[in-house]
Design an enzyme around this catalytic site. Structure first.
Site, short mmCIF file in Angstrom:
data_model
loop_
_atom_site.label_atom_id
_atom_site.label_comp_id
_atom_site.label_asym_id
_atom_site.label_seq_id
_atom_site.Cartn_x
_atom_site.Cartn_y
_atom_site.Cartn_z
N LYS A 10 0.86 -1.19 0.00
CA LYS A 10 0.00 0.00 0.00
C LYS A 10 0.90 1.23 0.00
O LYS A 10 1.76 1.38 0.86
CB LYS A 10 -0.89 0.03 1.24
CG LYS A 10 -2.07 -0.91 1.18
CD LYS A 10 -3.02 -0.65 2.34
CE LYS A 10 -4.18 -1.62 2.35
NZ LYS A 10 -5.03 -1.45 3.54
N LYS A 46 1.97 -10.63 8.56
CA LYS A 46 1.41 -9.71 7.56
C LYS A 46 1.54 -10.31 6.17
O LYS A 46 0.61 -10.24 5.35
CB LYS A 46 2.08 -8.33 7.63
CG LYS A 46 1.47 -7.39 6.59
CD LYS A 46 1.55 -5.93 6.91
CE LYS A 46 0.77 -5.12 5.86
NZ LYS A 46 0.94 -3.67 5.98
N GLU A 84 -7.35 -6.40 0.00
CA GLU A 84 -8.27 -6.20 1.12
C GLU A 84 -9.74 -6.34 0.74
O GLU A 84 -10.55 -5.44 0.94
CB GLU A 84 -8.02 -4.82 1.78
CG GLU A 84 -8.63 -4.74 3.17
CD GLU A 84 -8.15 -3.54 3.99
OE1 GLU A 84 -6.98 -3.16 3.89
OE2 GLU A 84 -8.98 -3.01 4.72
N HIS A 91 -8.13 5.38 14.63
CA HIS A 91 -8.17 6.47 13.66
C HIS A 91 -9.06 7.61 14.14
O HIS A 91 -8.75 8.79 13.95
CB HIS A 91 -8.69 5.97 12.30
CG HIS A 91 -7.64 5.27 11.51
ND1 HIS A 91 -7.95 4.38 10.51
CD2 HIS A 91 -6.29 5.34 11.55
CE1 HIS A 91 -6.82 3.91 9.98
NE2 HIS A 91 -5.80 4.48 10.60
N HIS A 151 0.28 7.38 15.70
CA HIS A 151 -0.58 6.34 15.14
C HIS A 151 -0.60 5.06 16.00
O HIS A 151 -1.66 4.57 16.36
CB HIS A 151 -0.14 6.03 13.71
CG HIS A 151 -0.85 4.85 13.12
ND1 HIS A 151 -2.15 4.93 12.68
CD2 HIS A 151 -0.47 3.57 12.95
CE1 HIS A 151 -2.53 3.73 12.24
NE2 HIS A 151 -1.53 2.89 12.39
N1 LIG Z 1 1.42 1.55 3.63
C1 LIG Z 1 0.94 0.97 4.69
O1 LIG Z 1 0.53 -0.19 4.65
C2 LIG Z 1 0.97 1.70 5.98
C3 LIG Z 1 0.71 1.01 7.17
C4 LIG Z 1 0.80 1.70 8.37
C5 LIG Z 1 1.13 3.04 8.37
N2 LIG Z 1 1.37 3.68 7.20
C6 LIG Z 1 1.76 5.09 7.19
O2 LIG Z 1 3.01 5.22 7.85
C7 LIG Z 1 3.13 6.52 8.38
C8 LIG Z 1 3.67 6.44 9.78
O3 LIG Z 1 4.93 5.83 9.75
P1 LIG Z 1 6.02 6.11 10.86
O4 LIG Z 1 5.43 5.93 12.20
O5 LIG Z 1 7.22 5.33 10.51
O6 LIG Z 1 6.25 7.67 10.72
P2 LIG Z 1 7.42 8.55 10.07
O7 LIG Z 1 7.84 8.03 8.78
O8 LIG Z 1 6.95 9.94 10.14
O9 LIG Z 1 8.60 8.34 11.12
C9 LIG Z 1 8.44 8.81 12.43
C10 LIG Z 1 9.58 9.75 12.83
O10 LIG Z 1 10.73 8.96 13.10
C11 LIG Z 1 11.84 9.44 12.35
N3 LIG Z 1 12.67 8.28 12.05
C12 LIG Z 1 12.35 7.22 11.26
N4 LIG Z 1 13.33 6.30 11.33
C13 LIG Z 1 14.28 6.79 12.17
C14 LIG Z 1 15.52 6.28 12.66
N5 LIG Z 1 15.97 5.06 12.34
N6 LIG Z 1 16.24 7.06 13.49
C15 LIG Z 1 15.76 8.27 13.88
N7 LIG Z 1 14.60 8.79 13.47
C16 LIG Z 1 13.86 8.05 12.63
C17 LIG Z 1 11.25 10.12 11.17
O11 LIG Z 1 12.12 11.12 10.68
C18 LIG Z 1 9.98 10.74 11.75
O12 LIG Z 1 10.28 11.96 12.35
C19 LIG Z 1 1.76 7.15 8.30
O13 LIG Z 1 1.75 8.10 7.27
C20 LIG Z 1 0.84 5.99 7.96
O14 LIG Z 1 -0.27 6.37 7.18
C21 LIG Z 1 1.30 3.04 6.03
ZN LIG Z 2 -1.43 0.81 11.90
#
Ligand SMILES: NC(=O)c1ccc[n+]([C@@H]2O[C@H](COP(=O)([O-])OP(=O)(O)OC[C@H]3O[C@@H](n4cnc5c(N)ncnc54)[C@H](O)[C@@H]3O)[C@@H](O)[C@H]2O)c1
Ligand SMILES: [Zn+2]
Length: 379
Positions: free
Chosen positions: A151, A234, A244, A259, A273
């Site tokens: 996705k 997964k 899905e 959400h 999240h």
């Molecule tokens: N495609 C899918 O199936 C799917 C599933 C779940 C969530 N998502 C999406 O994922 C996003 C959330 O992802 P997330 O929680 O990773 O958020 P993100 O990508 O914003 O990362 C969170 C924070 O951590 C920092 N960061 C990431 N890796 C790091 C590392 N190794 N060291 C230091 N800092 C680091 C990033 O710079 C950011 O500030 C949302 O937009 C959500 O919609 C997508």
């Molecule tokens: Zn989730």
């Protein structure tokens, strides 16, 4: 200490026929990125899409691995956070990919959390009608969830993830050591998704997490095991139901409530999240108990484990939520109705019959959910 840790890796295959791919999980596997890409696509050119924070910690190591394998690469660095998962962010990345001369047979490398993975993956999906991409997830959430399953997308001003495409990566490299630089609160939020796999379909894994979560947070073999088990769960669901139409919805355990809570807190730092998912999973468990589907004891077990690792599990745990009256039961119902398909006045929820057994309930009467929430909001 690191030197004493045995080098190991686990490979999980996502079985999608001619679009099947490997997820390679382990400490320091990032070093092998270049060699793996070179053997998968000899002569390929790459562009790394990442965010500023991740770039500071991991871009050099990623570039070094590609360079060592003789792979040409360029870098595209976006601002961190959800603000980049927008039309403007997509334009920036797409134009930079074109400028970097990424052609039909080249590769996009998404180095970052879920934001970068979703954005770079979607840019790859539409660039020249689709170029391949590799996920190098750097947050726990991305390693166990967003980098797997294909996705991709961006947010619309009208809602999250409303514009996107299914586009599977050709390889996922999940280096567990990369998580050492992740903020502890981010790691914990990602852990909610790990616990989710146990709660929805694997009681033995849930119990293993209850016993070993300390080691998962520390790193090492337990962390690799937790990530690999999550990816396997997964991958199995995605292989059965890529788009899905059925089972994949089970992965939304805790997400309908979650959400709504995220929306009610304005998708802000008040509630990440994964934190919303943690509270949402507990609400789903308690709601299931109120319907007599799961024992109170099992519902309490879900809450107890999440609380033990420091995740929020109650509405009162969300900064200001109850005190400032951020949302009442009706407001939450409206947010959930927007998020979910409402069919003939009934809501679809993922509910629990036991720890390790989630079901898709398509006929939940909204009034029952409303009464349940009303009760939860009464502190
Ligand atoms: N495609 C899918 O199936 C799917 C599933 C779940 C969530 N998502 C999406 O994922 C996003 C959330 O992802 P997330 O929680 O990773 O958020 P993100 O990508 O914003 O990362 C969170 C924070 O951590 C920092 N960061 C990431 N890796 C790091 C590392 N190794 N060291 C230091 N800092 C680091 C990033 O710079 C950011 O500030 C949302 O937009 C959500 O919609 C997508
Ligand atoms: Zn989730």
């Amino acid at each position: 200490m690191t030197a004493l840790l045995k080098r190991s890796e686990t490979t999980v295959n996502v079985a999608l026929g001619d679009r099947a791919y490997d997820i390679v999980i382990g400490r320091d596997v990032l070093v092998s990125l270049g060699a793996r890409i070179a053997s998968l696509r000899p002569g390929v050119r790459t562009a790394i899409v990442t965010d500023k924070t991740v770039a500071r910690h991991w871009l050099e190591a990623t570039e070094a691995s590609l360079a060592a394998a003789g792979i040409a690469t360029s870098r595209i660095v976006v601002d961190e956070g959800e603000a980049s998962k927008t039309y403007a962010g997509l334009e920036k990345v797409s134009e930079a990919l074109i400028a970097a001369k990424i052609e039909r047979n080249d590769l996009v490398v998404a180095l970052g959390g879920g934001v970068v993975g979703d954005l770079a993956g979607f840019a790859a999906a539409i660039l020249r009608r689709g170029v391949d991409f590799v996920q190098v997830p750097t947050s726990l959430l991305a390693q166990v969830d967003s980098s797997v399953g294909g996705k991709t997308g961006i947010n619309s001003p009208q809602g999250k993830n409303l514009v996107g495409a299914f586009h599977q990566p050709v390889l996922v490299i999940a280096d567990t050591a990369v998580l050492d630089t992740l903020a502890p609160r981010q790691f914990r939020a990602g852990y909610a998704e790990v616990a989710k796999y146990g709660a929805l379909g694997d009681e033995a894994f849930f119990s293993w997490l209850e016993a070993n979560h300390g080691e998962v947070f520390k790193g090492g073999a337990a962390r690799e095991h937790a990530i690999a088990t999550s990816c396997r769960a997964k991958a199995a669901i995605v292989a059965r139901d890529e788009r899905e139409t059925g089972d994949r919805a089970l992965l939304n355990l805790g997400h309908t409530f979650g959400h709504a809570l995220e929306a009610a807190t304005g998708f802000s730092d008040r509630l990440f999240h994964g934190e919303g998912v943690a509270v949402g999973m507990v609400l789903a468990a308690e709601f299931s108990a109120s319907l007599g589907m799961i024992s109170q004891r099992d519902a309490a077990r879900v809450a107890r484990h999440l609380a033990e690792v420091g995740l929020p599990t109650k509405l009162e745990d969300i900064a200001g939520f109850v005190q400032e009256g951020l949302a009442d039961a009706d407001a939450l119902m409206t947010l959930m109705a927007q998020d979910k398909k409402v069919r003939r006045g009934k809501l679809t929820f993922i509910l629990l019959e036991a720890v390790g057994r989630a079901v898709i309930a398509k006929d939940v009467v909204p009034a029952r959910v409303r009464d349940f929430l009303q009760d939860k909001l009464r502190v």
